[in-house]
Each structure stands twice: as C-alpha cells, then as structure tokens.
Design an enzyme around this catalytic site. Structure first.
Site, PDB file in Angstrom:
ATOM      1  N   ASP A   1      -4.596  10.631  -2.461  1.00 40.03           N
ATOM      2  CA  ASP A   1      -5.406  11.091  -3.542  1.00 40.03           C
ATOM      3  C   ASP A   1      -6.834  10.985  -3.410  1.00 40.03           C
ATOM      4  O   ASP A   1      -7.320   9.934  -3.429  1.00 40.03           O
ATOM      5  CB  ASP A   1      -4.810  10.371  -4.878  1.00 40.03           C
ATOM      6  CG  ASP A   1      -5.541  11.146  -6.178  1.00 40.03           C
ATOM      7  OD1 ASP A   1      -6.398  12.059  -5.994  1.00 40.03           O
ATOM      8  OD2 ASP A   1      -4.996  11.108  -7.392  1.00 40.03           O
TER       9      ASP A   1
ATOM     10  N   ASN B   1       3.318  -0.669  -6.114  1.00 41.03           N
ATOM     11  CA  ASN B   1       1.925  -0.472  -6.311  1.00 41.03           C
ATOM     12  C   ASN B   1       1.208  -1.200  -5.120  1.00 41.03           C
ATOM     13  O   ASN B   1       0.886  -2.402  -5.357  1.00 41.03           O
ATOM     14  CB  ASN B   1       1.196  -0.808  -7.465  1.00 41.03           C
ATOM     15  CG  ASN B   1      -0.018  -0.390  -7.715  1.00 41.03           C
ATOM     16  OD1 ASN B   1      -0.880  -0.061  -6.688  1.00 41.03           O
ATOM     17  ND2 ASN B   1      -0.475  -0.596  -8.984  1.00 41.03           N
TER      18      ASN B   1
ATOM     19  N   CYS C   1      -1.337   9.100   4.373  1.00 40.07           N
ATOM     20  CA  CYS C   1      -1.184  10.485   4.738  1.00 40.07           C
ATOM     21  C   CYS C   1      -1.447  11.117   3.273  1.00 40.07           C
ATOM     22  O   CYS C   1      -0.991  10.819   2.246  1.00 40.07           O
ATOM     23  CB  CYS C   1       0.454  10.716   5.105  1.00 40.07           C
ATOM     24  SG  CYS C   1       0.728   9.902   6.587  1.00 40.07           S
TER      25      CYS C   1
END
Length: 290
Positions: free
Chosen positions: A181, A158, A178
């Site tokens: 979200d 994370n 890239c």
C-alpha cells in the site's frame, strides 16, 4: 415468498459446499476439488495495521506450531504414528501476500523450501488458505513424499507488530514486499511496510546474504523503500543492507515470478503501467568494537 439469496447467503452456501468437497479428500463425500472463487472472498483493498484486530500469534518462534501448515514436512514417529517435529524451517516470507500468486509461482521453483504468506485481511487470507488446500488436493500423490504445493502456506498476521514472534534471528533467506500500500498522504507514511524501524526487524530475521525483494508501480514509493534501506534515512539499519546490482537481477528467477505471477503485477501489465524493482541484500553483521 422468499426472494433470491443475497451475497452473504451465497458466500455461506459456497463455503459449505467447499467444506464438503474437502471432506471428500478423506473419502467421506467425494467430488472434485476446485480452486476458490475470488467473488466469494471480497474485502476492502487495505486494512489498518494500527487497529486492534484481535489477532492470535505465538509468544515466540519456539511456540509456533508449523505442523498443520506443512504436514508433508513433519517427521513421523513410525512406532506411535504421531507427528514429532518439522524437518525444515520456513525460509521465505511473502509479507502482504494478497491472493497468493507469488507463493503459487515460487512453489515449483523451490520444492524443498518452506514458504509462508502473511496477510492482514481476513477474507483474503481465507482465500489463500483454501487455494493452497485445493491445489494440494488436485495434485496429491500416494507415491511421492513431497507433492506440489506442500511447501507453501498462509496465515493472518500483522507483520508490522509481530514478525519476530514467528521467525527467529537469521531464519529467512528471502522476504518479498510486493505492491505494498503506497499510503500517499504524508501523515499515512508511518503505515508503510518499509521504514527504518521495520527494516531493522527485517535484518534481524534475515540471514546474512539473504534478500528482500520489493516491487511497486508507484515510483515515489519505490524511491522511498530504497532510501529507507540504504541511505541516511535508514539510520543504523543502512549498515545492514546493500542494493543488489541490476545486472544480477536478470538471472534471478524470483524477480521474474514477482514481476509476472502476482495478481497486482498482472493488473499493472494489463493497464500498461511501469514496475519498479529493488532487491536488497543482507550484509554480514558488523563486528563489535573492542
């Protein structure tokens, strides 16, 4: 009477078959190493970065063992025949690497540069790891020291919480974000991978002159990312970043790979969508006031 195997059984059988083929690389089984199939690595499109995923991570970059990720770049003690230390450091990070298309595309462009894909979703991370292992096995050579795809790897992490645990100050030369979200709802904006706080962390691990590449098919998110790097929205972090002019991007091979080789970019192309690109350059650290 037993029925046909369900999806989980098929996935488990597939994984076991792949492990046997991997063993064949060492001469125990024999068989052709094939690229993993995505249908056996299905997972939700997104993962909650604020959840407790029980992740394992190093206490500091000095405690991270990279030797298992890049064995071809490990210095060997010829007398004792044991691994000593890495000959190179990781310089490129693909944050939210997805299924690894960017890493695969960049690997031959920078064969001497170590690259790392970082992904939160378990199944997707496993797919990338197995994909890299298969590509290495397919291209292994007894004569060349650095065979293709030895310079790329992936791990589950994370990055919104633990990025500085993996990279020390000014270690990276390139970071890729890239098709992150978009988190369209305003109450979800805090989960976006670009923010004033995170951009300060990107600046910490990126060397002066290093680049952060961003691409998305959502124009509002594109504007958000640029704004949070170089405008007043970025806070103090804006003093550390400047946007690279569009004319410089035309000669950058990374932009081409980022725009064409990732799974998401191919999907956008198939659907006739637009791609919005911004590249930010890390400025020199400002001088301390007298």
């Amino acid at each position: 009477m037993t029925g046909p195997p369900n999806k989980r059984q098929k996935r488990d059988e597939y994984r076991k078959a792949q492990e046997k083929l991997k063993a064949g690389v060492n001469g125990t089984e024999g068989g052709k190493i094939e690229l993993p199939k995505k249908k056996f690595y299905r997972q939700r499109a997104h993962a909650n970065p604020f959840s407790d995923h029980a992740l394992q991570y190093p206490e500091s970059p000095a405690n991270m063992d990279w030797t298992t990720h890049y064995p071809a770049f490990v210095e060997q003690d010829t007398e004792k025949n044991i691994a000593q230390a890495m000959t190179k450091e990781v310089e490129i990070a693909d944050i939210g690497c997805g299924f690894g298309g960017l890493l695969i595309g960049l690997s031959p462009l920078f064969p001497e540069t170590l690259m790392l894909g970082m992904e939160l979703r378990t199944q997707v991370t496993d797919y990338v790891i197995n994909r890299v292992a298969a590509l290495r096995a397919q291209n292994q050579s007894a004569t060349e020291r650095y065979t293709p795809y030895q310079n790329i790897s992936a791990l589950r992490s994370n990055t919104m919480k633990f990025l500085p645990n993996y990279f020390h100050h000014a270690q990276l030369s390139k970071i890729f974000l890239c098709f992150p979200d978009p988190h369209f709802k305003q109450r979800k904006h805090k989960a976006r991978i670009v923010s004033a706080q995170l951009n300060a962390e990107y600046a910490f691990v990126t060397k002066p002159g290093g680049l952060v590449y961003t691409i998305t098919d959502v124009e509002e998110l594109h504007q958000w990312m640029v704004k949070h790097f170089v405008s007043e929205e970025a806070g103090d972090a804006r003093e550390l970043w400047e946007r690279v002019p569009a004319e410089e991007l035309e000669s950058d091979p990374c932009v081409k790979v980022m725009s064409e080789e990732t799974e998401e970019s191919k999907k956008v192309t198939r659907n006739g969508g637009k791609k919005f690109i911004a590249v930010l350059r890390r400025k020199q650290d400002p001088e301390w006031p007298n």
